[in-house]
Design a protein around this motif. Structure first.
Motif, mmCIF file in Angstrom:
data_model
loop_
_atom_site.group_PDB
_atom_site.id
_atom_site.type_symbol
_atom_site.label_atom_id
_atom_site.label_comp_id
_atom_site.label_asym_id
_atom_site.label_seq_id
_atom_site.Cartn_x
_atom_site.Cartn_y
_atom_site.Cartn_z
ATOM 1 N N PHE A 69 46.409 9.482 -1.861
ATOM 2 C CA PHE A 69 47.099 9.145 -3.106
ATOM 3 C C PHE A 69 46.451 9.856 -4.290
ATOM 4 O O PHE A 69 45.367 10.423 -4.194
ATOM 5 N N TYR A 70 47.110 9.753 -5.434
ATOM 6 C CA TYR A 70 46.574 10.163 -6.731
ATOM 7 C C TYR A 70 45.879 8.949 -7.338
ATOM 8 O O TYR A 70 46.141 7.808 -6.938
ATOM 9 N N HIS A 71 45.024 9.179 -8.347
ATOM 10 C CA HIS A 71 44.332 8.032 -8.961
ATOM 11 C C HIS A 71 43.998 8.312 -10.417
ATOM 12 O O HIS A 71 43.983 9.459 -10.870
ATOM 13 N N TYR A 72 43.713 7.232 -11.125
ATOM 14 C CA TYR A 72 43.198 7.300 -12.490
ATOM 15 C C TYR A 72 42.330 6.065 -12.707
ATOM 16 O O TYR A 72 42.723 4.957 -12.342
ATOM 17 N N PHE A 73 41.162 6.269 -13.302
ATOM 18 C CA PHE A 73 40.244 5.174 -13.629
ATOM 19 C C PHE A 73 40.213 4.986 -15.134
ATOM 20 O O PHE A 73 40.073 5.962 -15.881
ATOM 21 N N ALA A 74 40.309 3.740 -15.597
ATOM 22 C CA ALA A 74 40.287 3.391 -17.018
ATOM 23 C C ALA A 74 39.065 2.521 -17.300
ATOM 24 O O ALA A 74 39.012 1.376 -16.864
ATOM 25 N N GLY A 83 26.768 1.980 -14.510
ATOM 26 C CA GLY A 83 27.945 2.829 -14.632
ATOM 27 C C GLY A 83 29.128 2.120 -15.243
ATOM 28 O O GLY A 83 29.050 0.962 -15.641
ATOM 29 N N PRO A 84 30.272 2.824 -15.301
ATOM 30 C CA PRO A 84 31.480 2.269 -15.912
ATOM 31 C C PRO A 84 32.204 1.289 -14.990
ATOM 32 O O PRO A 84 32.090 1.367 -13.768
ATOM 33 N N TYR A 85 32.972 0.418 -15.632
ATOM 34 C CA TYR A 85 33.671 -0.667 -14.940
ATOM 35 C C TYR A 85 35.004 -0.867 -15.645
ATOM 36 O O TYR A 85 35.073 -0.807 -16.871
ATOM 37 N N GLY A 86 36.068 -1.080 -14.888
ATOM 38 C CA GLY A 86 37.357 -1.294 -15.536
ATOM 39 C C GLY A 86 38.504 -1.436 -14.570
ATOM 40 O O GLY A 86 38.382 -2.065 -13.517
ATOM 41 N N ASN A 87 39.631 -0.829 -14.937
ATOM 42 C CA ASN A 87 40.869 -0.881 -14.175
ATOM 43 C C ASN A 87 41.145 0.494 -13.583
ATOM 44 O O ASN A 87 40.606 1.494 -14.040
ATOM 45 N N ALA A 88 42.026 0.554 -12.594
ATOM 46 C CA ALA A 88 42.390 1.833 -12.002
ATOM 47 C C ALA A 88 43.779 1.727 -11.390
ATOM 48 O O ALA A 88 44.295 0.636 -11.164
ATOM 49 N N ILE A 89 44.348 2.883 -11.114
ATOM 50 C CA ILE A 89 45.620 2.957 -10.416
ATOM 51 C C ILE A 89 45.484 3.985 -9.303
ATOM 52 O O ILE A 89 44.817 5.009 -9.475
ATOM 53 N N PHE A 97 50.724 11.360 -16.646
ATOM 54 C CA PHE A 97 50.128 10.984 -17.929
ATOM 55 C C PHE A 97 49.253 9.772 -17.685
ATOM 56 O O PHE A 97 49.620 8.887 -16.904
ATOM 57 N N ALA A 98 48.091 9.750 -18.331
ATOM 58 C CA ALA A 98 47.207 8.579 -18.217
ATOM 59 C C ALA A 98 46.441 8.406 -19.517
ATOM 60 O O ALA A 98 45.977 9.379 -20.123
ATOM 61 N N GLN A 99 46.309 7.150 -19.916
ATOM 62 C CA GLN A 99 45.634 6.832 -21.175
ATOM 63 C C GLN A 99 44.942 5.477 -21.035
ATOM 64 O O GLN A 99 45.476 4.553 -20.411
ATOM 65 N N THR A 100 43.763 5.378 -21.625
ATOM 66 C CA THR A 100 43.022 4.111 -21.679
ATOM 67 C C THR A 100 42.963 3.656 -23.130
ATOM 68 O O THR A 100 42.576 4.434 -24.006
ATOM 69 N N THR A 101 43.342 2.416 -23.374
ATOM 70 C CA THR A 101 43.266 1.835 -24.714
ATOM 71 C C THR A 101 42.401 0.591 -24.639
ATOM 72 O O THR A 101 42.661 -0.300 -23.815
ATOM 73 N N GLN A 102 41.387 0.526 -25.477
ATOM 74 C CA GLN A 102 40.539 -0.660 -25.523
ATOM 75 C C GLN A 102 41.301 -1.809 -26.188
ATOM 76 O O GLN A 102 41.965 -1.620 -27.199
ATOM 77 N N VAL A 103 41.233 -2.978 -25.588
ATOM 78 C CA VAL A 103 41.862 -4.167 -26.145
ATOM 79 C C VAL A 103 40.880 -4.779 -27.145
ATOM 80 O O VAL A 103 39.697 -4.954 -26.819
ATOM 81 N N PRO A 104 41.338 -5.075 -28.367
ATOM 82 C CA PRO A 104 40.408 -5.668 -29.342
ATOM 83 C C PRO A 104 39.773 -6.941 -28.780
ATOM 84 O O PRO A 104 40.442 -7.758 -28.146
ATOM 85 N N SER A 105 38.486 -7.077 -28.988
ATOM 86 C CA SER A 105 37.754 -8.234 -28.475
ATOM 87 C C SER A 105 38.154 -9.507 -29.204
ATOM 88 O O SER A 105 38.365 -9.497 -30.417
ATOM 89 N N ALA A 106 38.239 -10.568 -28.443
ATOM 90 C CA ALA A 106 38.493 -11.885 -29.028
ATOM 91 C C ALA A 106 37.203 -12.375 -29.682
ATOM 92 O O ALA A 106 36.103 -11.990 -29.258
ATOM 93 N N PRO A 107 37.321 -13.235 -30.687
ATOM 94 C CA PRO A 107 36.108 -13.795 -31.282
ATOM 95 C C PRO A 107 35.281 -14.523 -30.220
ATOM 96 O O PRO A 107 35.826 -15.233 -29.378
ATOM 97 N N ASP A 116 34.661 -7.160 -22.438
ATOM 98 C CA ASP A 116 35.714 -6.495 -23.192
ATOM 99 C C ASP A 116 36.725 -5.940 -22.189
ATOM 100 O O ASP A 116 36.390 -5.655 -21.041
ATOM 101 N N ARG A 117 37.962 -5.761 -22.612
ATOM 102 C CA ARG A 117 39.047 -5.359 -21.719
ATOM 103 C C ARG A 117 39.677 -4.051 -22.193
ATOM 104 O O ARG A 117 39.525 -3.652 -23.342
ATOM 105 N N CYS A 118 40.424 -3.433 -21.273
ATOM 106 C CA CYS A 118 41.176 -2.239 -21.631
ATOM 107 C C CYS A 118 42.562 -2.301 -21.008
ATOM 108 O O CYS A 118 42.799 -3.054 -20.059
ATOM 109 N N LEU A 119 43.457 -1.490 -21.547
ATOM 110 C CA LEU A 119 44.804 -1.342 -21.022
ATOM 111 C C LEU A 119 44.915 0.052 -20.423
ATOM 112 O O LEU A 119 44.583 1.043 -21.074
ATOM 113 N N LEU A 120 45.375 0.117 -19.202
ATOM 114 C CA LEU A 120 45.635 1.377 -18.511
ATOM 115 C C LEU A 120 47.129 1.659 -18.678
ATOM 116 O O LEU A 120 47.954 0.788 -18.404
ATOM 117 N N LYS A 121 47.464 2.857 -19.165
ATOM 118 C CA LYS A 121 48.872 3.234 -19.314
ATOM 119 C C LYS A 121 49.063 4.566 -18.609
ATOM 120 O O LYS A 121 48.346 5.530 -18.892
#
Length: 139
Positions: A69-74, A83-89, A97-107, A116-121
Motif C-alpha cells: 500500500f501507500y502511506h502517510y504519517f501525520a 520519536g514522533p507519534y500521531g496518526n497515519a493512513i 495530497f497529504a497535510q497535517t494540521t495541529q488541533v488547538p490544545s484544550a485548556p 496534543d492532537r492533529c488532523l490528517l487530511k
C-alpha cells in the motif's frame, strides 16, 4: 445490470502496534488485521513514526510495505527523545495530497497526562474518483 464499486474504509487504533497477547510490538499483526478485514484504506491512531528509539521504525511505512500500500504519517507530538507519534493512513490507492494540521490544545484543567492532537487530511485517487480522507484521534 450496473456494476457496483465497493470500497472498504477502516479506522484502527493500533496502540503503538502492540500485540496485547505477547506484550510486544507486532507490525505484521497490524498489517494482517487490515488485510483480513479487506480494507482498501485504513486510518490509524497511536502510530510511531521514525525516531531514535528501536520501536520508532516508521510503523505506517512498515505496515504499508507489508500490504503493498501507500502511506502517510501525520505527527501530533514528539515523545521525548524517542520519536514522533500521531496518526497515519495506509491505502491501496495512491495518496495524491497529504497535510497535517495541529488541533488547538484544550485548556489544561487537570494535572493528568494529556496529548496534543492533529488532523490528517489526504486525497486518495481511487477507481471511482478522488476521495478526501480525514483522520483524527479524539482524546
Amino acid at each position: 445490470m450496473k456494476e457496483v464499486n465497493i470500497m472498504k474504509v477502516m479506522t484502527f487504533n493500533i496502540q503503538h502496534a502492540k500485540n496485547f497477547i505477547t506484550g510486544k510490538i507486532d507490525i505484521p499483526l497490524m498489517a494482517k488485521t487490515i488485510e483480513d478485514l479487506g480494507a482498501d484504506i485504513c486510518v490509524m491512531q497511536e502510530v510511531y513514526g521514525k525516531g531514535e528509539s528501536e520501536s520508532f521504525v516508521g510503523q505506517s511505512e512498515k505496515i504499508a510495505e507489508l500490504l503493498g500500500f501507500y502511506h502517510y504519517f501525520a505527527k501530533a507530538i514528539d515523545i521525548g527523545k524517542h520519536g514522533p507519534y500521531g496518526n497515519a493512513i495506509v491505502s491501496r490507492y495512491p495518496i495524491t495530497f497529504a497535510q497535517t494540521t495541529q488541533v488547538p490544545s484544550a485548556p489544561r484543567i487537570f494535572k493528568g497526562y494529556y496529548e496534543d492532537r492533529c488532523l490528517l487530511k489526504t486525497t486518495v485517487s481511487t477507481p471511482i474518483g478522488d476521495l478526501c480522507v480525514l483522520g483524527c484521534h479524539f482524546g
